[in-house]
Design a protein around this motif. Structure first.
Motif, short mmCIF file in Angstrom:
data_model
loop_
_atom_site.label_atom_id
_atom_site.label_comp_id
_atom_site.label_asym_id
_atom_site.label_seq_id
_atom_site.Cartn_x
_atom_site.Cartn_y
_atom_site.Cartn_z
N ALA A 1 0.99 -1.23 -0.42
CA ALA A 1 0.13 0.12 0.42
C ALA A 1 1.26 1.24 0.24
N CYS B 1 2.59 2.11 -2.25
CA CYS B 1 2.73 2.17 -3.26
C CYS B 1 1.77 2.20 -4.10
N HIS B 2 1.18 1.40 -4.20
CA HIS B 2 -0.19 0.65 -4.52
C HIS B 2 -1.45 1.17 -3.90
N HIS B 3 -2.26 2.32 -4.44
CA HIS B 3 -3.03 2.85 -3.63
C HIS B 3 -4.38 2.20 -2.79
N ASP B 4 -4.65 1.27 -3.21
CA ASP B 4 -5.29 0.12 -2.64
C ASP B 4 -5.10 -0.60 -3.14
N CYS C 1 -0.01 -1.25 -12.14
CA CYS C 1 -0.23 0.80 -12.47
C CYS C 1 -0.88 0.88 -14.10
N CYS D 1 -4.81 1.57 -14.23
CA CYS D 1 -5.11 3.20 -14.32
C CYS D 1 -4.18 4.25 -15.41
N HIS D 2 -3.46 3.99 -14.92
CA HIS D 2 -2.56 4.93 -15.68
C HIS D 2 -1.97 4.55 -16.63
N ARG E 1 -13.23 3.69 -9.06
CA ARG E 1 -12.18 4.82 -8.51
C ARG E 1 -12.04 5.88 -9.65
N ALA F 1 2.58 9.06 -12.77
CA ALA F 1 2.66 8.58 -11.71
C ALA F 1 3.33 8.28 -11.19
N GLN G 1 5.19 9.05 -7.67
CA GLN G 1 5.74 7.93 -6.74
C GLN G 1 7.13 8.01 -6.63
#
Length: 158
Positions: free
Chosen positions: A61, A63-66, A76, A79-80, A104, A131, A135
């Motif tokens: 969590a 690095c990975h949002h959820d 990743c 979404c990105h 999301r 992203a 990050q």
């Protein structure tokens, strides 16, 4: 003369069986991938994923949002994307394991092609490069890792 071939034959048979077993048995799945290769226009980045998790002690969590209630974080690029082009718009739904992931970016689970006013504003969703830079660079700055304009090739291959 024939007796000297017996140990050689035995060794060849044992090594052949070991090679066949290694080839036929599936590899054990890793909980955390050792490396993640990210191709991009700035030069391929080989991210030492296992090193960052084990040696630096980062949790998923961090690095990975959820994780949307699953064991494995979503990639990743799901979404990105490199760009919010027509290909991404047409195919991104395949990247998500549940409809919960849609929430999301979408207000509700999309059921049909969306009207323009119902599409998410991609100006507020960073592309993959943005992203990663946000990050990685913020963490490198905080933790004292390679950071700044002069350090691009510490991560990016030329």
């Amino acid at each position: 003369m024939k007796n000297r071939y017996i140990p050689i034959t035995a060794i060849v048979v044992v090594l052949s069986i070991a090679a066949a077993a290694g080839f036929l048995m599936p590899p054990a799945s890793q909980e955390v991938p050792a490396r993640v290769v990210m191709d991009n226009s700035g030069g391929r980045v080989i991210f030492t994923h296992l090193y960052h998790t084990e040696d630096y002690g980062f949790a998923c969590a961090d690095c990975h949002h959820d994780e949307i209630g699953q064991d494995t974080p979503i990639a990743c690029g799901s979404c990105h994307p490199p760009a919010f082009d027509e290909k991404f718009r047409a195919e991104h739904q395949k990247n998500f394991p549940t409809e919960e992931a849609c929430l999301r970016c979408h207000y509700d689970t999309p059921e049909a092609p969306l009207a323009e006013e119902d599409k998410p504003d991609t100006d507020f969703i960073p592309t993959r490069a943005d992203a990663f830079h946000g990050q990685c660079m913020s963490c490198h700055e905080e933790m004292g890792g390679p950071y700044g304009d002069d350090t691009c090739y510490e991560c990016h291959a030329r």
